[in-house]
Design a protein around this motif. Sequence first.
Motif, PDB file in Angstrom:
ATOM      1  N   GLU A 134       1.048   3.476  -3.502  1.00 26.37           N
ATOM      2  CA  GLU A 134       0.103   4.603  -3.376  1.00 26.37           C
ATOM      3  C   GLU A 134       0.686   5.978  -3.101  1.00 26.37           C
ATOM      4  O   GLU A 134       0.217   6.900  -3.542  1.00 26.37           O
ATOM      5  N   ILE A 175      -5.461  -2.219  -7.934  1.00 27.44           N
ATOM      6  CA  ILE A 175      -5.052  -3.361  -6.990  1.00 27.44           C
ATOM      7  C   ILE A 175      -4.076  -4.065  -8.249  1.00 27.44           C
ATOM      8  O   ILE A 175      -2.911  -4.502  -7.732  1.00 27.44           O
ATOM      9  N   ARG A 184       0.777  -1.348   0.159  1.00 23.57           N
ATOM     10  CA  ARG A 184       0.063   0.037  -0.084  1.00 23.57           C
ATOM     11  C   ARG A 184       0.959   1.108  -0.043  1.00 23.57           C
ATOM     12  O   ARG A 184       0.210   2.455  -0.264  1.00 23.57           O
ATOM     13  N   ARG A 215     -10.491   1.395  -3.639  1.00 22.63           N
ATOM     14  CA  ARG A 215      -9.667   0.917  -4.693  1.00 22.63           C
ATOM     15  C   ARG A 215     -10.232  -0.440  -5.298  1.00 22.63           C
ATOM     16  O   ARG A 215     -10.571  -1.187  -4.614  1.00 22.63           O
ATOM     17  N   VAL A 231      -6.774   0.472   5.564  1.00 25.75           N
ATOM     18  CA  VAL A 231      -6.416  -1.072   4.995  1.00 25.75           C
ATOM     19  C   VAL A 231      -6.247  -1.640   6.182  1.00 25.75           C
ATOM     20  O   VAL A 231      -5.475  -1.508   7.238  1.00 25.75           O
ATOM     21  N   GLU A 244      -9.235  -3.036   2.191  1.00 23.56           N
ATOM     22  CA  GLU A 244      -9.695  -1.892   2.551  1.00 23.56           C
ATOM     23  C   GLU A 244     -10.927  -1.670   3.282  1.00 23.56           C
ATOM     24  O   GLU A 244     -12.063  -2.150   2.671  1.00 23.56           O
TER      25      GLU A 244
END
Length: 574
Positions: free
Chosen positions: A74, A138, A71, A133, A298, A292
């Motif tokens: 991002e 992903i 993650r 997301r 998350v 998420e």
Amino acid sequence: MPDDGGAVAAAASALFERPHADVLIIGGGINGLATFRDLALQGVDVALVERRDIAVGATAASSHMIHGGVRYLENGEFRLVHEAVTERNDLLRTAAHYVRPLRTTIPIFTTFSGLFSAPLRFLRHGAGRRTERGALLIKLGLTIYDAFSRGRGRVPRHTFRGRRRSLRALPRLNPRVEYTATYWDASLRDPERLALDVLTDALEAGPHARAATYVEAVESRAGRIVLRDVRDGRECEFAASVVVNASGPWTDLTNVGLGVPSRLVGGTKGSHIVLDHPELLEATGGRELFFEHRDGRVVLIYPLKGRVLVGTTDIEHDMREPIVCTDEEVAYFFDLIGHVFPGIPVDAGQIVHRFAGVRPLPGHGDVAPGYVSRDYRIERGALPGGAGVVLLSLVGGKWTTFRALGERLSNVVLAELGVARRTGTRGLAIGGGRGFPRGQRARERWLDMHTHGVDRARARVLLERYGTRAVAVMARMRDDADDRPLTSAPTYSTGELRHLARTELIWHLDDVLLRRTSLAFTGQANEAVAREVADVVAGVLGWDTRRIEDEVRRALEMIDPGQVRTEEATWPTT
């Protein structure tokens, strides 16, 4: 014979009797320990102090994962992800007794969502309307993540499945799921014990490496650090050329005490609960669910040690306040379970353990917690008093990158001392990971060679619990004529616990229940267990009847139906 404190007392005396070293490290979390180990292996005269037990705080309050941080892509933290993936792959080999491959599945409920808003969220530091997301975003992230692992071959590449195949693999999953993505990271089964292995490696490097728990750094005087023994209040002035502040979320409070005020850290609290819930455990299919939640956070549902670990939150925290897992956070965890497994009820009676810690993140102003960098940096300063003592403050750091961080911080220290690096730590096995047998056949051969005078099934448990350090544990058990399984917790034995009390810097009963064993984590640390364990270690640690009662009371207060106060909002005053 009782020795009135055992290893803890001896370690403190070793510092007070020779109150100087080239380097003093303040903080016994994993990053301070990694730096201590690295410097010890270079032959540097180095000392470490920790005001409580080893591996308390964020080190103990982890999500029990060694992960590359998919993650973080991002957030644009490509350097950190590359380093973390490299370190994860290395730990699968060097610490195979505690770090194992972990299949991780992401339930996905949309296809295109977030594809265009994610870059904007990054540019706005998390501000703006949250968008879930989706599968394409992903998929892109996991493809990049796989690329970081290319050529290292430690874990398989990710896979994608549609709704039908996803529900076939995980039939209790929310039927609204559109896809699942499965990739591999690594589990960290016993973070506190791995931290202890790192410490032990350092101490075994030679007498130039000294470490003491329940010793606090309270202030600086003319370029020396005033150390205070928490147990009896005695003090000494300790001299060092370099002082490393590795006290995690307390970094600023430590610096204030040293006379160097700073505003470097802006930690966030992360809490977890542990459930004894066979239905939920079966529903996970033996894998971590990493996804998420509705608020964009998350989160995870993770089978571990026959229980289910659920976490985590990411809440701004004032270090002057208690650090506990609140009822509001528990309600949040129940909600996230319902989001993924709507047909599985959960209630508070199934909680056997809960804990909280504060991540030592850098100060971040109005940046949303989820977008604060998980990377680390080193701030250079000096102690007041004109003695030319260098103060290095560590900001940030995470479990996965502890070895690399320790190496980088050690390089800075070595440069300050004008000392050349003698050896590296990449690829160097840690503690019970040295010679650890990988694979069932190798384990059976190891047991053939080392199981002498100990039941084979018992030896197998000890190998899993301590790695190859089980050899020393079994030797002490054989030498202990009174060794027997505990009545209240028969997977542990009296000789085993007495060995830990002699050798592992234990001062309080909760050190044993929370950080040397899995008794608290798995929900077994009830009053009967606490009393029996206290009786077993009392002879080694010099506890009389009153001290046993005090320790049992203290431990049960800390382990209050799973509510563990891993960190106290207190700081020494002079």
